[in-house]
Design a protein around this motif. Structure first.
Motif, PDB file in Angstrom:
ATOM      1  N   UNK A  62       0.889  -0.988  -0.168  1.00 11.49           N
ATOM      2  CA  UNK A  62      -0.027  -0.194  -0.263  1.00 11.49           C
ATOM      3  C   UNK A  62       0.804   1.278  -0.178  1.00 11.49           C
ATOM      4  N   UNK A  63       0.706   2.370  -1.017  1.00 15.07           N
ATOM      5  CA  UNK A  63       0.912   3.554  -1.056  1.00 15.07           C
ATOM      6  C   UNK A  63       0.544   5.051  -0.977  1.00 15.07           C
ATOM      7  N   UNK A  64      -0.573   4.628  -0.611  1.00 14.12           N
ATOM      8  CA  UNK A  64      -1.283   5.280  -0.690  1.00 14.12           C
ATOM      9  C   UNK A  64      -2.671   6.059   1.007  1.00 14.12           C
ATOM     10  N   UNK A  65      -2.325   7.536   0.778  1.00 15.26           N
ATOM     11  CA  UNK A  65      -2.811   7.621   2.470  1.00 15.26           C
ATOM     12  C   UNK A  65      -3.715   8.557   1.966  1.00 15.26           C
ATOM     13  N   UNK A  66      -4.879   8.746   3.098  1.00 19.51           N
ATOM     14  CA  UNK A  66      -5.871  10.250   3.276  1.00 19.51           C
ATOM     15  C   UNK A  66      -5.159  10.893   4.689  1.00 19.51           C
ATOM     16  N   UNK A  88       6.207  15.356   3.972  1.00 17.01           N
ATOM     17  CA  UNK A  88       6.340  14.397   4.829  1.00 17.01           C
ATOM     18  C   UNK A  88       6.356  12.967   4.168  1.00 17.01           C
ATOM     19  N   UNK A  89       5.418  12.493   3.934  1.00 19.67           N
ATOM     20  CA  UNK A  89       4.758  11.072   3.450  1.00 19.67           C
ATOM     21  C   UNK A  89       5.500  11.417   1.836  1.00 19.67           C
ATOM     22  N   UNK A  90       4.881  11.647   1.027  1.00 20.86           N
ATOM     23  CA  UNK A  90       5.656  12.273  -0.166  1.00 20.86           C
ATOM     24  C   UNK A  90       7.002  11.721  -0.411  1.00 20.86           C
ATOM     25  N   UNK A  91       7.388  12.932   0.691  1.00 21.18           N
ATOM     26  CA  UNK A  91       8.908  12.868   0.393  1.00 21.18           C
ATOM     27  C   UNK A  91       9.606  11.424   0.369  1.00 21.18           C
ATOM     28  N   UNK A  92       8.854  10.281   1.500  1.00 21.48           N
ATOM     29  CA  UNK A  92       8.805   8.818   1.597  1.00 21.48           C
ATOM     30  C   UNK A  92       8.509   8.469   0.494  1.00 21.48           C
ATOM     31  N   UNK A  93       8.079   8.775  -0.967  1.00 23.05           N
ATOM     32  CA  UNK A  93       7.247   8.122  -1.836  1.00 23.05           C
ATOM     33  C   UNK A  93       5.756   7.086  -1.792  1.00 23.05           C
ATOM     34  N   UNK A 138      -0.646  10.959  -1.621  1.00 22.75           N
ATOM     35  CA  UNK A 138      -1.912  11.657  -0.309  1.00 22.75           C
ATOM     36  C   UNK A 138      -2.196  11.823  -0.610  1.00 22.75           C
ATOM     37  N   UNK A 139      -3.839  11.925   0.285  1.00 22.05           N
ATOM     38  CA  UNK A 139      -4.721  13.026  -0.430  1.00 22.05           C
ATOM     39  C   UNK A 139      -5.705  13.455   0.951  1.00 22.05           C
ATOM     40  N   UNK A 140      -5.310  14.721   0.687  1.00 14.53           N
ATOM     41  CA  UNK A 140      -5.825  15.936   2.247  1.00 14.53           C
ATOM     42  C   UNK A 140      -6.624  15.887   1.539  1.00 14.53           C
ATOM     43  N   UNK A 141      -7.440  14.849   2.933  1.00 21.23           N
ATOM     44  CA  UNK A 141      -8.799  16.040   3.275  1.00 21.23           C
ATOM     45  C   UNK A 141      -9.116  16.793   4.387  1.00 21.23           C
ATOM     46  N   UNK A 195      -5.245   3.169   2.114  1.00 16.47           N
ATOM     47  CA  UNK A 195      -5.411   1.851   2.711  1.00 16.47           C
ATOM     48  C   UNK A 195      -4.914   2.419   4.018  1.00 16.47           C
ATOM     49  N   UNK A 196      -5.055   3.585   4.655  1.00 22.93           N
ATOM     50  CA  UNK A 196      -4.624   4.183   6.246  1.00 22.93           C
ATOM     51  C   UNK A 196      -4.515   5.365   5.944  1.00 22.93           C
ATOM     52  N   UNK A 197      -4.920   6.352   7.165  1.00 26.95           N
ATOM     53  CA  UNK A 197      -4.420   7.573   7.869  1.00 26.95           C
ATOM     54  C   UNK A 197      -3.518   8.098   8.296  1.00 26.95           C
ATOM     55  N   UNK A 198      -3.088   9.416   7.091  1.00 22.90           N
ATOM     56  CA  UNK A 198      -2.382   9.894   8.662  1.00 22.90           C
ATOM     57  C   UNK A 198      -2.773  11.653   8.838  1.00 22.90           C
TER      58      UNK A 198
END
Length: 325
Positions: free
Chosen positions: A2-6, A21-26, A29-32, A103-106
């Motif tokens: 999984x490589x996609x987060x909300x 930071x998460x984009x920097x790690x590859x 990310x979808x900001x909501x 797949x997960x949330x930040x």
């Protein structure tokens, strides 16, 4: 893997940093931003645009208002149900995961930055109440926090997470400079932390009138409680007048006939003559240009097809009805 987060995105620096930071790690990310009748996306949209982010805005007004009536963990400053609010937003983000293929949330929360709502016990309470805490990563402090599923499953490398804690901002400012982030102000925009707004909302709650339609009026004008059933809202300036009109509330509208001035709104369409005279006299009070007595036009659907002649309300009487100015 999984490589996609909300990301829960407030528009404050920490939420921007968590995304970067998460984009920097590859990661993708979808900001909501979760909006409500007293939580507005304007600032977050501006910050997202300035920093090249596409922000998803979701309105959860009805759910948020229902939670606000009976928060399990109570209120923080004024009427802000901080822990319950964060829990609801994580819960809503979890419901969006399948829709957005994530797949997960930040979140941008920092351990200890807000002693009451971001200590370890509070963060654990948020995660438990949401029912989705095991899917949450807090990149700015995750090294200091218990492992959740994304780390246990190897989706996220804990060694690549940060260990920021406390109320200092030096590390965040360094990261902002590193990433070229153009907005360095804290988040804001929730009216539940505002004292005057909270007084207005408490008044609605006491009178069992806290419908979404009534709550939307609270951001505009001066507010008066004329009877247990009836309120008057009076615009303070042209922006307030326009805001009151924009809500399209099904009440009785009032304005001074012969000069420009405040717009008034009664929350019923057929008030008694006594209430109508009182409302008209209060509207007239707030015009320095108008003489006294003067004519006040009024009507439903903003048609102003009737008028009444009144004196300006004496200030001591007016103050007795005032909720907030």
């Amino acid at each position: 893997m999984p490589q996609r987060a909300i990301a829960l995105f407030s528009g404050g620096l920490d939420s921007v940093l968590a995304v970067f930071w998460m984009q920097h790690l590859g990661f993708e990310v979808i900001p909501v931003f979760f909006a409500a009748a007293y939580i507005f996306p304007d600032k977050a949209l501006k910050v997202a645009e300035e920093n090249g982010l596409k922000l998803e805005v979701r309105d959860i007004s009805e759910k948020h208002l229902e939670m606000l009536r009976h928060p399990k963990r109570g209120y923080g400053k004024n009427l802000n149900p901080c822990i319950d609010c964060h829990s609801l937003m994580i819960q809503e983000a979890a419901l969006m995961l399948p829709e957005l293929g994530a797949d997960f949330i930040i979140t941008g929360e920092v351990l200890g930055q807000r002693p009451m709502s971001q200590n370890l016990d509070s963060l654990k309470a948020v995660d438990k109440m949401s029912g989705a805490g095991d899917l949450v990563i807090r990149p700015l402090s995750q090294k200091l926090l218990p492992d959740t599923k994304p780390i246990r499953e190897g989706w996220v490398n804990k060694d690549q997470m940060l260990d920021i804690s406390g109320r200092g901002r030096s590390r965040q400012l360094q990261l902002a400079e590193q990433f070229g982030i153009s907005h360095l102000q804290p988040a804001g925009g929730c009216l539940l932390t505002d004292h005057n707004y909270s007084l207005r909302l408490r008044d609605l709650m006491r009178h069992n009138q806290d419908s979404l339609q009534n709550v939307k009026l609270l951001r505009w004008g001066r507010h008066f409680r004329l009877t247990d059933e009836i309120k008057l809202i009076v615009g303070r300036d042209a922006a307030d007048n326009a805001g009151i009109e924009s809500e399209n509330y099904p009440g009785l509208y009032l304005k001074i006939r012969d000069v420009e001035g405040p717009l008034g709104l009664l929350t019923v369409q057929e008030p008694s003559e006594e209430v109508l005279k009182l409302a008209a006299s209060i509207v007239l009070f707030y015009s320095h240009k108008a003489s006294s007595p003067a004519y006040i036009k009024y009507g439903v659907d903003k048609k102003f097809n009737q008028e009444i002649k009144v004196e300006k309300c004496p200030e001591n009487i007016l103050r007795s009805y005032l909720i907030t100015s």
